[in-house]
Design an enzyme around this catalytic site. Structure first.
Site, PDB file in Angstrom:
ATOM      1  N   ARG A 176      21.424 -28.698  -9.368  1.00  0.00           N
ATOM      2  CA  ARG A 176      21.349 -30.334  -9.009  1.00  0.00           C
ATOM      3  C   ARG A 176      20.043 -30.889  -8.930  1.00  0.00           C
ATOM      4  NH1 ARG A 176      22.840 -28.689  -2.793  1.00  0.00           N
ATOM      5  NH2 ARG A 176      22.480 -30.490  -2.292  1.00  0.00           N
ATOM      6  N   CYS A 235      15.736 -30.147   0.838  1.00  0.00           N
ATOM      7  CA  CYS A 235      16.544 -29.502   0.266  1.00  0.00           C
ATOM      8  C   CYS A 235      18.052 -30.513   0.316  1.00  0.00           C
ATOM      9  CB  CYS A 235      17.376 -28.225   1.173  1.00  0.00           C
ATOM     10  SG  CYS A 235      17.884 -28.896   2.611  1.00  0.00           S
TER      11      CYS A 235
END
Length: 279
Positions: A176, A235
């Site tokens: 990601r 995050c």
């Protein structure tokens, strides 16, 4: 400082006055799991359940944004958790959502807060006692001593990216981070904040057990994070960033903040710079 405690340590203290245990389990939609239902089906004796999605600022438009201090304190008191208690937080696998509540509790005024090593999975795997249903909470007082300076806002984050005044540690997966795979939430660009370093949250524990201080230090070194300088953790939505925070505090690094909006905020806007590939 050691903020991680063993099942044996917890078991010895269960049921004692001023000792609180909180199930802080939470999962992504893709996990297809219901943490509240799992809690009612079996949890540590005396544990209460904390709902990350309900105890949040729902007006932000972002997932489980940090709630107002007064809301958080009221929820803790409703659960029978006092700010002067010794508090142990756990989740299912050990290090997914428990560090987020550990961080929130300490940020709001509790000081004696720990994370159960191995989580509920480890507890069950060792055949330790469980309860079902929800216990009746005991009266408790949560005295607020909030520390808003430990939270990074969007404007702060924009300045950090532009100035480089703080190191950025990203807890999302490497895929990601590099934009090698799409974000799990719709409408978000893939990639990372310019200047960020990749520190996947999954790298901090092995088989549900938190790594040693020496191993944690090596992870930061390998990622290019200087523990002598400020760090902001981030995050996908502000949950697993706290795993990096837990590791930093374990290594006595206290000059750190958490970007609560994280990629849910940064990646969903069209006015923020995004980098791709390795850091």
């Amino acid at each position: 400082m050691n903020f991680v405690v063993s099942p044996e340590w917890v078991e010895e203290r269960l049921g004692k006055p001023g000792f609180s245990v909180i199930d802080a389990s939470w999962y992504l939609p893709a996990h297809n799991r219901d943490p509240k239902a799992e809690y009612l089906a079996g949890h540590l004796p005396g544990a209460v359940f904390f709902d990350h999605d309900a105890v949040a600022d729902t007006s932000s438009g972002l997932p489980h944004t940090l709630p107002a201090p007064e809301m958080f304190a009221a929820e803790m008191e409703a659960l029978g958790v006092g700010s002067d208690h010794t508090i142990v937080v756990y989740d299912g696998p050990g290090y997914l959502a428990a560090p987020r509540l550990w961080w929130m509790l300490r940020m709001m005024g509790a000081s004696d807060v720990y994370v159960l090593d191995g989580g509920l999975d480890g507890w069950r795997g060792e055949g330790r006692a469980q309860e079902t249903g929800a216990p009746a909470p005991q009266p408790a007082k949560f005295v607020l001593d909030s520390k808003p300076h430990r939270v990074t806002s969007f404007e702060d984050m924009r300045d950090i990216v532009a100035s480089g005044r703080s190191q950025i540690a990203d807890a999302r997966s490497a895929a990601r981070f590099e934009a090698a795979e799409p974000e799990p939430r719709a409408g978000m660009r893939a990639g990372h904040m310019p200047g960020a370093k990749s520190l996947p949250s999954s790298s901090f524990a092995e088989n549900g057990r938190f790594k040693s201080p020496e191993e944690l230090r090596a992870l930061f070194d390998e990622a290019g994070i200087d523990l002598g300088k400020p760090v902001v953790t981030t995050c996908g939505s502000g949950v697993t960033a706290a795993i990096i925070t837990l590791a930093l505090e374990t290594l006595d690094h206290t000059d750190n903040t958490l970007y609560d909006g994280s990629w849910s905020e940064w990646g969903s806007r069209d006015d923020t710079p995004v980098a791709t590939g390795k850091a």
